[in-house]
Design a protein around this motif. Sequence first.
Motif, mmCIF file in Angstrom:
data_model
loop_
_atom_site.group_PDB
_atom_site.id
_atom_site.type_symbol
_atom_site.label_atom_id
_atom_site.label_comp_id
_atom_site.label_asym_id
_atom_site.label_seq_id
_atom_site.Cartn_x
_atom_site.Cartn_y
_atom_site.Cartn_z
ATOM 1 N N ARG A 22 0.834 -1.215 0.000
ATOM 2 C CA ARG A 22 0.000 0.000 0.000
ATOM 3 C C ARG A 22 0.862 1.256 0.000
ATOM 4 O O ARG A 22 2.035 1.245 0.381
ATOM 5 C CB ARG A 22 -0.986 -0.007 1.149
ATOM 6 C CG ARG A 22 -0.572 -0.074 2.618
ATOM 7 C CD ARG A 22 0.699 0.445 3.044
ATOM 8 N NE ARG A 22 0.811 0.630 4.477
ATOM 9 C CZ ARG A 22 1.480 1.635 5.042
ATOM 10 N NH1 ARG A 22 2.125 2.508 4.317
ATOM 11 N NH2 ARG A 22 1.569 1.718 6.357
ATOM 12 N N ALA A 24 0.312 5.160 1.489
ATOM 13 C CA ALA A 24 -0.614 5.789 2.437
ATOM 14 C C ALA A 24 -0.284 7.275 2.627
ATOM 15 O O ALA A 24 0.210 7.685 3.677
ATOM 16 C CB ALA A 24 -0.548 5.058 3.780
ATOM 17 N N SER A 26 -0.599 11.286 3.336
ATOM 18 C CA SER A 26 -1.420 12.218 4.112
ATOM 19 C C SER A 26 -1.773 13.361 3.167
ATOM 20 O O SER A 26 -0.895 13.853 2.458
ATOM 21 C CB SER A 26 -0.631 12.767 5.300
ATOM 22 O OG SER A 26 -0.170 11.703 6.088
ATOM 23 N N ASP A 58 -4.472 8.977 4.619
ATOM 24 C CA ASP A 58 -4.292 9.175 6.063
ATOM 25 C C ASP A 58 -4.706 10.599 6.441
ATOM 26 O O ASP A 58 -3.873 11.500 6.551
ATOM 27 C CB ASP A 58 -2.822 8.937 6.439
ATOM 28 C CG ASP A 58 -2.465 7.453 6.468
ATOM 29 O OD1 ASP A 58 -3.326 6.607 6.163
ATOM 30 O OD2 ASP A 58 -1.291 7.151 6.796
ATOM 31 N N TYR A 184 -1.802 8.250 14.624
ATOM 32 C CA TYR A 184 -1.320 7.566 13.419
ATOM 33 C C TYR A 184 -0.836 6.152 13.730
ATOM 34 O O TYR A 184 -1.148 5.201 13.009
ATOM 35 C CB TYR A 184 -0.208 8.418 12.770
ATOM 36 C CG TYR A 184 0.734 7.597 11.927
ATOM 37 C CD1 TYR A 184 0.305 7.039 10.720
ATOM 38 C CD2 TYR A 184 2.039 7.335 12.357
ATOM 39 C CE1 TYR A 184 1.160 6.241 9.965
ATOM 40 C CE2 TYR A 184 2.886 6.544 11.607
ATOM 41 C CZ TYR A 184 2.448 5.998 10.416
ATOM 42 O OH TYR A 184 3.277 5.200 9.686
ATOM 43 N N ARG A 202 7.938 2.365 2.645
ATOM 44 C CA ARG A 202 7.662 3.780 2.935
ATOM 45 C C ARG A 202 8.967 4.484 3.284
ATOM 46 O O ARG A 202 10.029 3.850 3.358
ATOM 47 C CB ARG A 202 6.654 3.889 4.080
ATOM 48 C CG ARG A 202 7.150 3.285 5.370
ATOM 49 C CD ARG A 202 6.075 3.303 6.455
ATOM 50 N NE ARG A 202 6.541 2.623 7.663
ATOM 51 C CZ ARG A 202 5.749 2.285 8.674
ATOM 52 N NH1 ARG A 202 4.456 2.558 8.625
ATOM 53 N NH2 ARG A 202 6.231 1.682 9.739
HETATM 54 N N1 GLU Z 1 0.591 8.915 6.056
HETATM 55 C C1 GLU Z 1 1.975 8.743 6.397
HETATM 56 C C2 GLU Z 1 2.787 9.825 5.743
HETATM 57 O O1 GLU Z 1 2.370 10.330 4.708
HETATM 58 C C3 GLU Z 1 2.541 7.436 5.926
HETATM 59 C C4 GLU Z 1 1.983 6.308 6.673
HETATM 60 C C5 GLU Z 1 2.639 4.968 6.391
HETATM 61 O O2 GLU Z 1 3.133 4.729 5.278
HETATM 62 O O3 GLU Z 1 2.598 4.174 7.293
HETATM 63 O O4 GLU Z 1 3.850 10.143 6.231
#
Ligand code: GLU
Length: 311
Positions: A22, A24, A26, A58, A184, A202
């Motif tokens: 995934r 994710a 923000s 997110d 989070y 990530r």
């Molecule tokens: N939403 C988080 C961010 O943009 C990333 C979350 C994740 O990959 O666990 O930093």
Amino acid sequence: MPTPIQTHLSTPLPRPPGYRGRFAPSPTGALHFGSLVTALASYLDARAAGGAWLVRIDDLDRTREVAGARDAILTALEAHGLLWDETPVVQSTRTERYADWLQRLAPATYSCSCSRRDLDGLTGRYPGTCRSGLAAGAQARAIRVCVPAGPVEIHDRIQGPCRQDVQAAVGDFVIRRADGPFAYQFSAVIDDAEAGITDIVRGADLLESTPRQQVLQQLLGLPVPRHAHLPLAVDASGRKLSKQSQSMPIDNARPAEGLHHALQFLGQSVAPDLMGAGPRQLLPWAIAHWNIEAVPRSGTRPAPAPSLPSH
Ligand code: GLU
């Protein structure tokens, strides 16, 4: 005093077979170079494994949300040929699920009345002030989880082995904030588990969150996904890029350029005959040649474009 729960859930979550990854983001702004790198790497890792690639928004921190950013991010992914499977999960619609999981974790949580001012001057580790109950008349604010002592080990596919004693370094951390939203660390763990995510790719800025997330996974009896934390962009002298240059927006009209730079940053050497190629040729090639071993532990952002054709 609450005791951390160690038991596994009586009804384990169904685990879809195969790789599920995934991205994710923000919705705090448009997709920028750093987030294109993350999106691309998680996409390539999933597709190279024949797996599913999902997108999650997110958006629990409403104070950081920028109007229109969610759509802008999805549009940019599409423009770069990064097409996801399944409807994107939007965290702000999932409060009931988080509340449900919070119930299950309840024996290992406690209310905390400490204000920011109370915690001022501490080293960053919460000393457990409210662990054995609130002082008379004190008002419950945040919810914290009781973190067991002892090291958490991570075997990151890019950063290598890492370990942290979360209790010693961070202490009991917040899973529901004083102003209401779930933190989070908690929401990400629940969403990854419910989506059956097997692999997380990530940015390395989140490496420090991973041990806390693993503590929650252990307490809730959830599977621990594999992790790969990507390099953060640094300048030629090894200094972390300023927020401004890291957040330089990418150009949806020139997706080939963004993808080439992101591949270069990820240590993937693009075949010379693909130098002018657009996403439709470039992505299948990049999936077939994806080599996570070539991703550096820290990286240099390529200088802005000698122009590549737009496709
Ligand atoms: N939403 C988080 C961010 O943009 C990333 C979350 C994740 O990959 O666990 O930093």
